[in-house]
Enzyme design. Sequence first.
Site, PDB file in Angstrom:
ATOM      1  N   GLN A   1     -92.936  60.133  12.679  1.00 28.41           N
ATOM      2  CA  GLN A   1     -93.250  58.717  12.480  1.00 28.41           C
ATOM      3  C   GLN A   1     -94.685  58.590  12.027  1.00 28.41           C
ATOM      4  O   GLN A   1     -95.586  59.105  12.660  1.00 28.41           O
ATOM      5  CB  GLN A   1     -93.053  57.953  13.795  1.00 28.41           C
ATOM      6  CG  GLN A   1     -93.632  56.563  13.788  1.00 28.41           C
ATOM      7  CD  GLN A   1     -92.593  55.484  14.018  1.00 28.41           C
ATOM      8  OE1 GLN A   1     -91.479  55.762  14.444  1.00 28.41           O
ATOM      9  NE2 GLN A   1     -92.952  54.251  13.740  1.00 28.41           N
ATOM     10  N   GLY A   2     -94.872  57.898  10.903  1.00 31.67           N
ATOM     11  CA  GLY A   2     -96.224  57.724  10.408  1.00 31.67           C
ATOM     12  C   GLY A   2     -96.584  56.258  10.442  1.00 31.67           C
ATOM     13  O   GLY A   2     -95.875  55.440  11.014  1.00 31.67           O
ATOM     14  N   ALA A   3     -97.709  55.921   9.819  1.00 34.82           N
ATOM     15  CA  ALA A   3     -98.159  54.534   9.838  1.00 34.82           C
ATOM     16  C   ALA A   3     -97.262  53.639   8.997  1.00 34.82           C
ATOM     17  O   ALA A   3     -97.135  52.451   9.257  1.00 34.82           O
ATOM     18  CB  ALA A   3     -99.589  54.471   9.307  1.00 34.82           C
ATOM     19  N   GLU A   4     -96.641  54.236   7.989  1.00 30.03           N
ATOM     20  CA  GLU A   4     -95.890  53.404   7.063  1.00 30.03           C
ATOM     21  C   GLU A   4     -94.398  53.700   7.030  1.00 30.03           C
ATOM     22  O   GLU A   4     -93.594  52.867   6.647  1.00 30.03           O
ATOM     23  CB  GLU A   4     -96.455  53.625   5.652  1.00 30.03           C
ATOM     24  CG  GLU A   4     -96.252  52.473   4.723  1.00 30.03           C
ATOM     25  CD  GLU A   4     -96.978  52.683   3.411  1.00 30.03           C
ATOM     26  OE1 GLU A   4     -98.168  52.351   3.372  1.00 30.03           O
ATOM     27  OE2 GLU A   4     -96.357  53.178   2.455  1.00 30.03           O
ATOM     28  N   ALA A   5     -94.040  54.904   7.421  1.00 24.23           N
ATOM     29  CA  ALA A   5     -92.636  55.284   7.287  1.00 24.23           C
ATOM     30  C   ALA A   5     -92.195  56.197   8.406  1.00 24.23           C
ATOM     31  O   ALA A   5     -93.000  56.836   9.083  1.00 24.23           O
ATOM     32  CB  ALA A   5     -92.414  55.975   5.933  1.00 24.23           C
ATOM     33  N   ARG A   6     -90.868  56.247   8.575  1.00 24.28           N
ATOM     34  CA  ARG A   6     -90.257  57.185   9.519  1.00 24.28           C
ATOM     35  C   ARG A   6     -89.517  58.231   8.705  1.00 24.28           C
ATOM     36  O   ARG A   6     -88.952  57.917   7.658  1.00 24.28           O
ATOM     37  CB  ARG A   6     -89.238  56.451  10.407  1.00 24.28           C
ATOM     38  CG  ARG A   6     -89.840  55.654  11.526  1.00 24.28           C
ATOM     39  CD  ARG A   6     -88.747  55.075  12.398  1.00 24.28           C
ATOM     40  NE  ARG A   6     -88.145  53.903  11.811  1.00 24.28           N
ATOM     41  CZ  ARG A   6     -88.491  52.655  12.120  1.00 24.28           C
ATOM     42  NH1 ARG A   6     -89.459  52.430  12.985  1.00 24.28           N
ATOM     43  NH2 ARG A   6     -87.876  51.640  11.549  1.00 24.28           N
TER      44      ARG A   6
ATOM     45  N   LYS B   1     -86.721  59.125   4.055  1.00 21.65           N
ATOM     46  CA  LYS B   1     -87.969  58.443   4.369  1.00 21.65           C
ATOM     47  C   LYS B   1     -87.685  56.946   4.387  1.00 21.65           C
ATOM     48  O   LYS B   1     -87.291  56.373   3.375  1.00 21.65           O
ATOM     49  CB  LYS B   1     -89.004  58.785   3.303  1.00 21.65           C
ATOM     50  CG  LYS B   1     -90.360  58.167   3.542  1.00 21.65           C
ATOM     51  CD  LYS B   1     -91.364  58.733   2.568  1.00 21.65           C
ATOM     52  CE  LYS B   1     -92.724  58.125   2.765  1.00 21.65           C
ATOM     53  NZ  LYS B   1     -93.704  58.720   1.852  1.00 21.65           N
TER      54      LYS B   1
ATOM     55  N   ASP C   1    -103.241  60.874  -1.781  1.00 21.68           N
ATOM     56  CA  ASP C   1    -103.299  61.234  -0.367  1.00 21.68           C
ATOM     57  C   ASP C   1    -103.252  62.751  -0.239  1.00 21.68           C
ATOM     58  O   ASP C   1    -102.406  63.300   0.466  1.00 21.68           O
ATOM     59  CB  ASP C   1    -102.120  60.580   0.368  1.00 21.68           C
ATOM     60  CG  ASP C   1    -102.219  60.723   1.888  1.00 21.68           C
ATOM     61  OD1 ASP C   1    -101.195  60.547   2.558  1.00 21.68           O
ATOM     62  OD2 ASP C   1    -103.320  61.033   2.380  1.00 21.68           O
TER      63      ASP C   1
END
Lengths: 299, 180
Positions: free
Chosen positions: A83-88, A102, A206
């Site tokens: 789990q990231g800041a914008e997506a799972r 994603k 990124d």
Amino acid sequence: MEEIPAQASKGESGDSRVASLFDFHVSAASSKTAEIPTVAELIDTQAKSACALGGLASCSEGEGSSTDGGGRLRHPGFVLFMQGAEARLYRGTFLGRPVVMKERFSKKYRHPRLDEKLTTKRTQGEARTAARARKAGIPTPCIYFVNYQNNCIYMEDMQLATTSRDYIMAVQSAGGGDSFQALQPIMDKIGQILATLHDADIIHGDLTTSNIMLKQDKTMSEPEVVLIDFGLSSVSQLNEDKGVDLYVLEKAFLSTHPNTETLFRVILKSYSKQSRKAKDVIKKLDEVRLRGRKRTMVG
Amino acid sequence: MSTGTMEINTTLDLYPDTTVTMALFSQVTNGAEIRRKITDGTIAAAVINAQMICDPFQVLVAVNKAVHLDKLDRKKTKTVFGEILFNLSPGNNILAAYQKFGVQDAKSQDLLVVLLNDPKGQQLEQVYSIIQGTRIPLESLRDIVDEQKIIKLFKIPDAERKVGRLVDVVVCRMATKDAG
């Protein structure tokens, strides 16, 4: 599921893989002999640990993130693993193939209409740029399906791959003095791929060692560099933007992997050799370094 | 007795109540009749020019997207079968897609038939009775496919060709077609 640690991923896209599994095999690698693992060996070790963890992964739901309000699984057959800041990120099977899915989720603090547009735009942009990168010859996971309703991208799950972050760490902890020699060819390849990327006017946006993966299966004599997570990418011919792209990598590199200035120089050297426009980009990189922060100073 | 997979029967992972059936026919001689029967609705199937298919996965990806859009009522074409053909094509021109990927104007051609929701094989039986050709195993696609035609149509540069297998290159193109 947790956020990716700050030094590993600067961008908000947060798509690093297997980073959390690393802790299991640092000790395994260094407790035996001071043998430097090859990329293939590290991939093998990680795969074995992943099997062991597999049972745990399917049990943990993690803050109710993979179910909807009614408790039904939002994505039956798919297992959440990051789990990231914008997506799972989920793993599963799609039409007979192992895939990574994603899912960009909505941010409740945003105005709903704006949120919808932004999320779809990001998903679209990621798919578009990944396709563009492939056309330029950059190895990146094959996209199989994009669902614009729920902003899910279904893509190839590269099972026999590791992040360059994990590999650099494994080599450094095992190898001591020989680690430069072992890592130099990989850095060389990374420089080449980045040169190809920038020559195609693609800015990754990124660049971190978690987003640069290494793939090696039995048929390959050398590992292959694969780029992932084009969520923050864009298209630009400006040397400034390319310089900043490299600067972001440099910062992420040096903060994640201490004492690797010489290694990063190998990347830049290889980049300069491969790219026709490298001289101006490196010049911009030097300028950006002096400035200290990533600013475009245009207009 | 022929060896090999004569028929693929699978469900779509994202739409488990949809079954997909695929069968391959070689040296089909009544292309015009088949095309007529598709237009008038007698045949409810996607009948695909097998030369343009390098792997069944390519077709499944097209089917998945077609079913997805059909459920959302967002198809670009009229039927889910037309949508399958459209998804296989690199461009946005529906007619061109049908021309390149559908039944050809040829005395003899190889055709891949795709049916939906035919678990008992009744529709396949019906198609079998109409098509004048020989049923062959799906593995034969390997020998039928015209890779150069695909590379030319999709305008695949050498650099991209090296990134992966042809099926992956094509599938990625198909999946990202409407991303811009």
